[in-house]
Design a protein around this motif. Structure first.
Motif, PDB file in Angstrom:
ATOM      1  N   ALA B  87       0.950  -1.139  -0.012  1.00 44.64           N
ATOM      2  CA  ALA B  87       0.096   0.100  -0.032  1.00 44.64           C
ATOM      3  C   ALA B  87       0.992   1.168   0.021  1.00 44.64           C
ATOM      4  O   ALA B  87       0.465   2.227  -0.546  1.00 44.64           O
ATOM      5  CB  ALA B  87      -1.030  -0.135   1.270  1.00 44.64           C
ATOM      6  N   GLU B  88       2.066   1.393   0.442  1.00 38.56           N
ATOM      7  CA  GLU B  88       3.173   2.302   0.761  1.00 38.56           C
ATOM      8  C   GLU B  88       3.526   2.408  -0.892  1.00 38.56           C
ATOM      9  O   GLU B  88       3.624   3.493  -1.432  1.00 38.56           O
ATOM     10  CB  GLU B  88       4.076   2.029   1.672  1.00 38.56           C
ATOM     11  N   ALA B  89       3.809   1.267  -1.296  1.00 32.31           N
ATOM     12  CA  ALA B  89       4.615   1.217  -2.859  1.00 32.31           C
ATOM     13  C   ALA B  89       3.663   1.838  -3.900  1.00 32.31           C
ATOM     14  O   ALA B  89       3.956   2.528  -4.974  1.00 32.31           O
ATOM     15  CB  ALA B  89       4.982  -0.085  -3.148  1.00 32.31           C
ATOM     16  N   PHE B  91       0.305   3.743  -4.294  1.00 37.61           N
ATOM     17  CA  PHE B  91      -0.699   4.527  -3.663  1.00 37.61           C
ATOM     18  C   PHE B  91      -2.013   4.271  -4.114  1.00 37.61           C
ATOM     19  O   PHE B  91      -3.249   4.109  -3.413  1.00 37.61           O
ATOM     20  CB  PHE B  91      -0.404   6.338  -3.842  1.00 37.61           C
ATOM     21  N   GLY B 128       0.436   6.014  15.070  1.00 34.58           N
ATOM     22  CA  GLY B 128       1.624   6.614  14.490  1.00 34.58           C
ATOM     23  C   GLY B 128       2.335   7.233  15.769  1.00 34.58           C
ATOM     24  O   GLY B 128       1.983   7.741  16.669  1.00 34.58           O
ATOM     25  N   ALA B 129       3.715   7.271  15.802  1.00 33.50           N
ATOM     26  CA  ALA B 129       4.643   7.720  16.528  1.00 33.50           C
ATOM     27  C   ALA B 129       4.369   9.203  16.624  1.00 33.50           C
ATOM     28  O   ALA B 129       3.894   9.679  15.763  1.00 33.50           O
ATOM     29  CB  ALA B 129       5.850   7.216  16.251  1.00 33.50           C
ATOM     30  N   THR B 142      -3.171   8.066  14.764  1.00 37.23           N
ATOM     31  CA  THR B 142      -2.707   8.911  13.691  1.00 37.23           C
ATOM     32  C   THR B 142      -1.754   8.207  12.784  1.00 37.23           C
ATOM     33  O   THR B 142      -0.467   8.407  13.295  1.00 37.23           O
ATOM     34  CB  THR B 142      -2.097  10.044  14.336  1.00 37.23           C
ATOM     35  N   LEU B 144       0.828   6.650  10.266  1.00 37.21           N
ATOM     36  CA  LEU B 144       1.884   7.278   9.176  1.00 37.21           C
ATOM     37  C   LEU B 144       2.451   6.305   8.278  1.00 37.21           C
ATOM     38  O   LEU B 144       3.662   6.340   7.696  1.00 37.21           O
ATOM     39  CB  LEU B 144       3.427   7.331  10.167  1.00 37.21           C
ATOM     40  N   THR B 145       1.273   5.604   7.809  1.00 28.05           N
ATOM     41  CA  THR B 145       1.359   4.874   6.596  1.00 28.05           C
ATOM     42  C   THR B 145       0.046   5.083   5.780  1.00 28.05           C
ATOM     43  O   THR B 145      -0.883   5.312   6.375  1.00 28.05           O
ATOM     44  CB  THR B 145       1.517   3.283   6.641  1.00 28.05           C
ATOM     45  N   SER B 146       0.104   4.833   4.553  1.00 27.11           N
ATOM     46  CA  SER B 146      -1.304   4.780   3.827  1.00 27.11           C
ATOM     47  C   SER B 146      -2.166   3.574   4.021  1.00 27.11           C
ATOM     48  O   SER B 146      -3.165   3.671   4.338  1.00 27.11           O
ATOM     49  CB  SER B 146      -0.902   4.783   2.038  1.00 27.11           C
ATOM     50  N   THR B 149      -3.758   4.658   7.445  1.00 26.55           N
ATOM     51  CA  THR B 149      -5.078   5.719   7.006  1.00 26.55           C
ATOM     52  C   THR B 149      -6.143   4.822   6.549  1.00 26.55           C
ATOM     53  O   THR B 149      -7.096   5.096   6.811  1.00 26.55           O
ATOM     54  CB  THR B 149      -4.258   6.604   5.862  1.00 26.55           C
ATOM     55  N   VAL B 152      -7.682   3.097   9.166  1.00 25.89           N
ATOM     56  CA  VAL B 152      -8.780   4.170   9.994  1.00 25.89           C
ATOM     57  C   VAL B 152      -9.964   4.709   9.431  1.00 25.89           C
ATOM     58  O   VAL B 152     -10.832   4.784   9.941  1.00 25.89           O
ATOM     59  CB  VAL B 152      -7.575   5.514  10.401  1.00 25.89           C
TER      60      VAL B 152
END
Lengths: 324, 324
Positions: B87-89, B91, B128-129, B142, B144-146, B149, B152
């Motif tokens: 999912a990060e690679a 979008f 997320g941190a 919160t 820090l990755t798609s 997200t 969420v």
């Protein structure tokens, strides 16, 4: 400086636009282009030397967002939204306008590729009961309305699009904006303004919830201030958590009414009639009460500090300083 | 009892399906129909007397979700998702599968109108941190990755659709599932399993992050247990906050390796080679460490209590009790 405002025809949108027109600058730069968008026709302010364009349409419609992004705005104020009562009454419309429209705009800006500042008006209705006495900045968002859900989802998109570098977003969770000028809208929060505005104009007002209800308010003037601050703030200072609880005045309805009495006398207070409304109460009883809003304060967001100041702001801004 | 499993071809999906096939019941009722969905072809278990159907396709494609909802499943396990690294690679693919696919399924179930229990596998990557030492149940999400997200956003939908009465949803935020059997996948968390699984099979393994990394794990066996518990739990007991942090074992990588040494000896440990990977570290360093998970525990969700038990579960379930 090119600026785009969506929802420019709404109450906050109009006040923001007036302020931009009167300042003529944003982030210290001269505004050269101003694109105003809304789903209904709106008036464009007179700004000599500035290309002011109005756009009417549905952001979720194919191509609509791309047309707005084509002007490559440096700052985008994304205010377009239907209100909580309407989003609760019409499920499909709420998701279409508040989620799909936002996503379409964000995607159009991503594809435009120029990385603007995007200021998004979220809402404290991202929170749902039960609450601690004061809501901290790291309290979880568990909305109890579809409107709040759509705002949570849009906030998540804003943060991810920012993290990815598609744009530089700041989400501001507005408290209830009070005293709203003009006619009542379908927001479940409308009475918070109505019980002040109507009596100040010599008219009767209905209070649909108990006087013990505590809620956080900021004036339309403060809301515009939040928007401008969110436009100018250093993104690095915000960090990865892009959605901020805005400050405001946490008061009970009883305290609101006391402030009205101090400023406008017992006749004004006498115009308020209690008339419980189960539908409004079902929404409002799950709304948050008081906020810490420390991060926002530290980042320079400023609100009124007592409800009297909120009433005075209305009298100054809407009644030319005079009570009816 | 009609059951639908999406993502049935994935590791957890296969284990869930095997368990459903061997139990033959769910929530105390005999399973009569089992619909298995995945984007790739999968094997259907043999269940005499049960109508087992497999469906291959993309949930986000028009009509795909409606076809699944047409069997009016009583319980839906929605596991379909692409993993964090993917999912990060990619979008667009991430939002399409993890958000649009989920929304399409939820909407199809809404329109089917029969109000099933929907169990959704979310993830601790909604967080997320920076983190507190132990993450409480009311800590904000919160990501820090798609991927986080998308989870969420799906959680928010699940809660709203449940509140509206469209279905009865329970979201379970899985910790990292460890020890994953089979070949490595593209999840950024893959090494947490790799450093245990590969040595237990006599093969070398790469550790791409520092040994000090603390992370929370549960076995595939526990993951299936979470899913079944989420299917049977009383919705009233869950209340309006439908998304639950699952319990697990919070350990450092160093402690994982010590446990491996206790169970499989120093030769196994010697097969782990440190090879820092910036891409993986950039994701993992923002992941949460330890959870309170009090709500889930109170609701009867059970996980291992030490990492040795997690390794033993792998040896029992995947290696027939024997180390290579």
């Amino acid at each position: 400086m090119r600026v785009l405002v969506t929802g420019a025809g709404g109450m906050v949108g109009r006040k923001l636009t007036e302020r931009l027109a009167s300042d003529g600058t944003l982030r210290g730069e001269t505004i050269t282009e101003l694109d105003l968008h809304d789903i209904v026709a709106m008036e464009a302010p007179s700004m000599p030397g500035v290309a002011v364009r109005t756009h009417v349409g549905d952001l979720a419609e194919a191509g609509a967002a791309a047309r707005l992004a084509a002007s490559r705005p440096d700052v985008v104020f994304h205010l377009a939204s239907i209100v909580s009562g309407e989003a609760e009454a019409d499920f499909d419309l709420g998701y279409r306008v508040n989620l799909d429209g936002t996503r379409a705009l964000f995607d159009a800006l991503r594809l435009a590729g120029h990385g603007p500042r995007v200021v998004f008006t979220s809402s404290i209705s991202v929170f749902g009961a039960p609450f601690p006495e004061v809501i901290a900045d790291d309290f979880h968002a568990t909305p109890l309305t579809s409107y709040g859900t759509q705002k949570v989802m849009s906030e998540a998109l804003l943060a991810d699009y920012t993290r990815r570098g598609f744009f530089d977003g700041v989400g501001i969770r507005l408290p209830t904006i009070c005293v709203r000028p003009g006619r009542p809208n379908r927001a479940a929060s409308g009475f918070f303004s109505g019980i002040i505005r109507e009596p100040l104009n010599g008219k009767p007002a209905i209070l649909p919830v108990p006087r013990s209800v505590v809620h956080t308010h900021a004036s339309p003037r403060s809301a515009v201030g939040f928007l401008l601050r969110a436009a100018e703030i250093d993104g690095e200072a915000v960090g990865p958590r892009r959605n901020l609880n805005m400050p405001g005045v946490g008061v009970s309805v009883a305290e609101q009414i006391e402030a009205l009495g101090r400023i406008a006398g017992p006749e004004a207070v006498g115009l308020i009639r209690e008339e419980p409304d189960e539908t409004i109460w079902a929404i409002v009883k799950n709304w948050p009460t008081r906020f810490d809003a420390r991060r926002a304060r530290e980042l320079g967001f400023v609100a009124e500090t007592d409800f009297d100041a909120i009433i005075r702001a209305y009298i100054e801004d809407e009644l030319a300083g005079k009570i009816a």
